[in-house]
Design a protein around this motif. Structure first.
Motif, PDB file in Angstrom:
ATOM      1  N   ILE A   3      48.218  21.601 -21.024  1.00 42.21           N
ATOM      2  CA  ILE A   3      47.850  22.050 -19.675  1.00 42.21           C
ATOM      3  C   ILE A   3      46.736  21.178 -19.113  1.00 42.21           C
ATOM      4  O   ILE A   3      46.747  20.801 -17.942  1.00 42.21           O
ATOM      5  N   GLY A  60      46.115  18.131 -19.551  1.00 43.87           N
ATOM      6  CA  GLY A  60      46.528  16.782 -19.175  1.00 43.87           C
ATOM      7  C   GLY A  60      46.769  16.599 -17.690  1.00 43.87           C
ATOM      8  O   GLY A  60      46.476  15.534 -17.144  1.00 43.87           O
ATOM      9  N   ASN A  61      47.307  17.631 -17.031  1.00 45.88           N
ATOM     10  CA  ASN A  61      47.639  17.512 -15.609  1.00 45.88           C
ATOM     11  C   ASN A  61      46.852  18.473 -14.722  1.00 45.88           C
ATOM     12  O   ASN A  61      47.114  18.555 -13.519  1.00 45.88           O
ATOM     13  N   LEU A  62      45.899  19.201 -15.304  1.00 52.41           N
ATOM     14  CA  LEU A  62      45.252  20.278 -14.553  1.00 52.41           C
ATOM     15  C   LEU A  62      44.508  19.770 -13.325  1.00 52.41           C
ATOM     16  O   LEU A  62      44.627  20.335 -12.231  1.00 52.41           O
ATOM     17  N   GLN A  63      43.750  18.706 -13.482  1.00 49.01           N
ATOM     18  CA  GLN A  63      42.961  18.190 -12.364  1.00 49.01           C
ATOM     19  C   GLN A  63      43.862  17.803 -11.189  1.00 49.01           C
ATOM     20  O   GLN A  63      43.619  18.181 -10.043  1.00 49.01           O
ATOM     21  N   GLN A  64      44.923  17.060 -11.488  1.00 47.86           N
ATOM     22  CA  GLN A  64      45.823  16.611 -10.433  1.00 47.86           C
ATOM     23  C   GLN A  64      46.609  17.765  -9.829  1.00 47.86           C
ATOM     24  O   GLN A  64      46.849  17.811  -8.621  1.00 47.86           O
ATOM     25  N   ASP A  65      47.012  18.735 -10.654  1.00 47.59           N
ATOM     26  CA  ASP A  65      47.762  19.881 -10.154  1.00 47.59           C
ATOM     27  C   ASP A  65      46.944  20.690  -9.147  1.00 47.59           C
ATOM     28  O   ASP A  65      47.457  21.106  -8.097  1.00 47.59           O
ATOM     29  N   GLU A  99      46.507  18.699  -5.871  1.00 48.33           N
ATOM     30  CA  GLU A  99      47.706  18.721  -5.047  1.00 48.33           C
ATOM     31  C   GLU A  99      47.906  20.080  -4.384  1.00 48.33           C
ATOM     32  O   GLU A  99      48.367  20.169  -3.247  1.00 48.33           O
ATOM     33  N   VAL A 135      40.696  13.988  -5.378  1.00 48.46           N
ATOM     34  CA  VAL A 135      40.510  14.794  -6.577  1.00 48.46           C
ATOM     35  C   VAL A 135      39.025  15.119  -6.718  1.00 48.46           C
ATOM     36  O   VAL A 135      38.205  14.233  -6.938  1.00 48.46           O
ATOM     37  N   ARG A 178      36.236  16.213  -8.783  1.00 52.30           N
ATOM     38  CA  ARG A 178      36.030  16.262 -10.224  1.00 52.30           C
ATOM     39  C   ARG A 178      35.044  17.354 -10.618  1.00 52.30           C
ATOM     40  O   ARG A 178      34.130  17.676  -9.885  1.00 52.30           O
ATOM     41  N   TYR A 212      46.258  28.275  -6.259  1.00 53.54           N
ATOM     42  CA  TYR A 212      46.690  27.700  -7.532  1.00 53.54           C
ATOM     43  C   TYR A 212      46.711  28.814  -8.575  1.00 53.54           C
ATOM     44  O   TYR A 212      45.805  29.655  -8.623  1.00 53.54           O
TER      45      TYR A 212
END
Length: 380
Positions: free
Chosen positions: A82, A84-89, A92, A105, A107, A344
């Motif tokens: 999870i 791995g893509n959480l920041q980008q998800d 978006e 993004v 941070r 989200y």
């Protein structure tokens, strides 16, 4: 046999990382199994390796130990996936709130998930307690955690859980300190509890809290245009209902930790009675059974009030929750989608109710990261 018995016990406990707890004390154990996995990985490893010196049941014990280890490892593995893509998800999901043609993004000041943090604690910051409203029969207080970043700062209002009838402002305070370190004021509030007080009393308390914080904004250095509501469990229902019904433009967002969003559906599908009598809990808060006051169940269901003017929403829920069904969040997510509300949903497949008891566990780390990015995004 000496080795096989403890391995069998650990194996049965490790099943709580995959399956829902069938009883109250096993629910509490599930929090420990899934959010403190390193302890049980170490214990299982020691007992399994000891099979080198044990002749009887060596193969059976080793096999059982390996399966148990894999189960205890599963929350960490899934958390890594999870993360791995959480920041980008999240970026978006809130892209239209950001500037430019491509999502910016925002941070966080931490990684989504780190193995090194699993056994660490969270430093507690000092806070001050203020009475924020007085009624004829009671006075309510809030615990105010001052932002460690100077200047006028956004304020997060935290509403505790406890089945609407228990709990207080000092419940799970670790996140309050983390958010204050990251530049947010935090006001953790007490509210009027059931059965003496019933809905919509807690929402009125939030409204009075907002009035108090605005009135004292200069001395507390609060940016009165940027409030965020954060609730856990019953407190999440209150936070959502307040965010969607007060129509207060200064409420920039709401964070829902495993909250009941559809009180009508929730009453129709009660929790496991070995864990909680959810219908009785709801009756105490709402004022009676559904068949007597159906309209009141509707008016305290947050998803009934989602509109195109609702604030951005962060939903956080564990799929193995045995107190508040995962279905509540699915229904809320669907309603937010239908109304075009930026939101989200952080889904934690292994987690149960109250997983954030350990803020540095797999679920605790991911949820803290999501909260920080959400706050950084909506308060820009």
């Amino acid at each position: 046999m000496i080795r096989l018995i403890p391995l069998l016990i650990l194996f049965l406990l490790s099943l709580l990382t995959v399956f829902k707890a069938p009883a109250y004390y096993l629910w509490l154990a599930a929090i420990v199994m899934t959010e403190y996995p390193v302890i049980f990985i170490g214990l299982t490893t020691i007992i399994t390796v000891s099979g080198v010196w044990v002749s009887s049941y060596r193969t059976a014990g080793t096999a059982l130990g390996i399966v148990t280890l894999l189960l205890f490892l599963s929350p960490m593995v899934r958390a890594c996936i999870i993360a791995g893509n959480l920041q980008q998800d999240i970026a978006e999901a809130f892209s239209s709130m950001q500037c430019g043609n491509s999502p910016t993004v925002f941070r966080a000041n931490q990684q989504p998930f780190s193995l090194m943090k699993l056994l660490k604690g969270t430093p507690a910051l000092a806070y001050k307690t203020y009475p924020y409203v007085s009624y004829p029969d009671t006075t309510l207080n809030l615990d105010f955690y001052q932002s460690r970043v100077l200047g006028k700062r956004p304020c997060v209002i935290v509403i505790h859980g406890g089945s609407w009838s228990s709990g207080d402002s000092q419940q799970l305070p670790e996140l309050n300190s983390v958010l204050a370190e990251q530049g947010y004021h935090v006001a953790a509030i007490n509210y009027r509890l059931a059965p003496k007080y019933q809905t919509p009393a807690p929402v009125e308390d939030i409204e009075n809290c907002l009035k108090y914080l605005r009135h004292h904004a200069d001395e507390l250095y609060i940016d009165t245009n940027k409030f965020v509501l954060l609730g856990r469990s019953a407190g999440a229902q209150i936070a959502l209902l307040a965010a969607y019904t007060l129509r207060d433009t200064s409420i920039k967002g709401v964070i829902d930790f495993y909250g009941p969003a559809d009180m009508v559906w929730g009453y129709s599908i009660p929790s496991n009675p070995l864990i909680m009598d959810s219908r009785k809990v709801m009756e105490n808060y709402i004022g009676g059974p559904y068949k007597q006051i159906p309209a009141k169940y509707v008016t305290c269901s947050p998803l009934e009030f989602v509109s195109r003017q609702s604030p951005p929403t962060l939903i956080i829920h564990g799929a193995n929750d045995v107190l508040v069904a995962y279905e509540h969040s699915r229904r809320l997510n669907q309603k937010l989608q239908q109304n075009g509300i930026k939101h989200y949903w952080l889904k934690l497949p292994w987690a149960t109710h109250g997983f954030d008891y350990h803020l540095n566990g797999p679920g605790g780390q991911l949820s803290t990261y999501a909260v920080e990015i959400f706050l950084n995004t909506i308060t820009q």
